[in-house]
Design a protein around this motif. Structure first.
Motif, PDB file in Angstrom:
ATOM      1  N   UNK A  41       0.861  -1.182   0.000  1.00  0.00           N
ATOM      2  CA  UNK A  41       0.000   0.000   0.000  1.00  0.00           C
ATOM      3  C   UNK A  41       0.892   1.224   0.000  1.00  0.00           C
ATOM      4  N   UNK A  42       0.428   2.284  -0.617  1.00  0.00           N
ATOM      5  CA  UNK A  42       1.281   3.453  -0.784  1.00  0.00           C
ATOM      6  C   UNK A  42       0.535   4.755  -0.517  1.00  0.00           C
ATOM      7  N   UNK A  43      -0.540   4.669   0.264  1.00  0.00           N
ATOM      8  CA  UNK A  43      -1.220   5.861   0.732  1.00  0.00           C
ATOM      9  C   UNK A  43      -2.212   6.502  -0.223  1.00  0.00           C
ATOM     10  N   UNK A  44      -2.501   5.878  -1.341  1.00  0.00           N
ATOM     11  CA  UNK A  44      -3.454   6.448  -2.295  1.00  0.00           C
ATOM     12  C   UNK A  44      -4.815   5.784  -2.130  1.00  0.00           C
ATOM     13  N   UNK A  45      -5.852   6.612  -2.152  1.00  0.00           N
ATOM     14  CA  UNK A  45      -7.221   6.125  -2.028  1.00  0.00           C
ATOM     15  C   UNK A  45      -8.055   6.683  -3.169  1.00  0.00           C
ATOM     16  N   UNK A  46      -9.173   6.013  -3.419  1.00  0.00           N
ATOM     17  CA  UNK A  46     -10.053   6.431  -4.511  1.00  0.00           C
ATOM     18  C   UNK A  46     -11.496   6.071  -4.139  1.00  0.00           C
ATOM     19  N   UNK A  47     -12.438   6.832  -4.670  1.00  0.00           N
ATOM     20  CA  UNK A  47     -13.846   6.477  -4.493  1.00  0.00           C
ATOM     21  C   UNK A  47     -14.138   5.185  -5.251  1.00  0.00           C
ATOM     22  N   UNK A  48     -15.041   4.378  -4.716  1.00  0.00           N
ATOM     23  CA  UNK A  48     -15.380   3.124  -5.383  1.00  0.00           C
ATOM     24  C   UNK A  48     -15.950   3.377  -6.782  1.00  0.00           C
ATOM     25  N   UNK A  49     -16.648   4.505  -6.948  1.00  0.00           N
ATOM     26  CA  UNK A  49     -17.236   4.835  -8.248  1.00  0.00           C
ATOM     27  C   UNK A  49     -16.181   5.218  -9.286  1.00  0.00           C
ATOM     28  N   UNK A  50     -14.963   5.527  -8.828  1.00  0.00           N
ATOM     29  CA  UNK A  50     -13.871   5.887  -9.737  1.00  0.00           C
ATOM     30  C   UNK A  50     -12.924   4.711  -9.979  1.00  0.00           C
ATOM     31  N   UNK A  51     -13.360   3.494  -9.655  1.00  0.00           N
ATOM     32  CA  UNK A  51     -12.495   2.321  -9.754  1.00  0.00           C
ATOM     33  C   UNK A  51     -13.155   1.235 -10.578  1.00  0.00           C
ATOM     34  N   UNK A  52     -12.390   0.642 -11.495  1.00  0.00           N
ATOM     35  CA  UNK A  52     -12.865  -0.492 -12.285  1.00  0.00           C
ATOM     36  C   UNK A  52     -12.326  -1.765 -11.636  1.00  0.00           C
ATOM     37  N   UNK A  53     -13.195  -2.499 -11.004  1.00  0.00           N
ATOM     38  CA  UNK A  53     -12.786  -3.705 -10.263  1.00  0.00           C
ATOM     39  C   UNK A  53     -12.198  -4.776 -11.180  1.00  0.00           C
ATOM     40  N   UNK A  54     -12.752  -4.910 -12.387  1.00  0.00           N
ATOM     41  CA  UNK A  54     -12.281  -5.948 -13.313  1.00  0.00           C
ATOM     42  C   UNK A  54     -10.865  -5.689 -13.798  1.00  0.00           C
TER      43      UNK A  54
END
Length: 161
Positions: A33-46
């Motif tokens: 982990x490197x301290x970066x986060x994102x909203x779930x809506x801005x992430x493509x799980x596949x």
């Protein structure tokens, strides 16, 4: 070895999810982990990648939308660079005939991220990191820092300002 990204299962206070890199090879595994986060809506799980919006879907003004696109693009660039570095370090170590250990690969990635984060931003990164400690975003061994510790960081920030 092919590094993959996924989100942590628990959200942060701001409803974002921590991004994790995972790499597996020859029965070994490293999660970084490197301290970066994102909203779930801005992430493509596949695909394990950031979704960069193409059109404004909400009522946010153009400046906010452009800022968000710029931040998400920078995050995706960082993920690409980190994945490339993981493969590069794995191949460098493997070329010597040794099997790369998870600890060695993780240390290499930590050093890479330190260099990557320092490029171009200089002093502001220090204050940004200090703010993240004060706000409780950065934890030690998964636990929040003690109140006196965060208070000390606040005092340090005050004296440096």
């Amino acid at each position: 070895m092919e590094p993959k990204y996924y989100l942590s299962s628990r959200p942060n206070k701001d409803k974002t999810y921590l991004i994790r890199l995972q790499a597996k090879w020859q029965g070994q595994r490293v999660v970084f982990t490197f301290g970066e986060s994102v909203l779930k809506s801005d992430w493509n799980k596949k695909t394990g990648a950031v979704i960069i919006p193409e059109k404004k879907k909400t009522k946010e003004d153009v400046n906010d939308f452009n800022k968000r696109v710029k931040e998400l693009t920078a995050l995706q660039d960082k993920l690409s660079a980190l994945g490339d570095e993981a493969v590069k370090q794995y191949l460098n170590i493997s070329s010597t005939g040794a099997t790369p250990s998870a600890a060695l690969l993780k240390t290499s990635l930590m050093l890479f991220m330190e260099r990557y984060n320092v490029q171009g931003t200089g002093e502001s990164d220090f204050y940004e990191m200090l703010n993240r400690f004060i706000n409780g975003e950065i934890r030690r061994e998964g636990k929040r820092l003690k109140q006196n510790t965060t208070k000390g960081y606040g005092t340090l920030k005050h004296h440096l300002s």
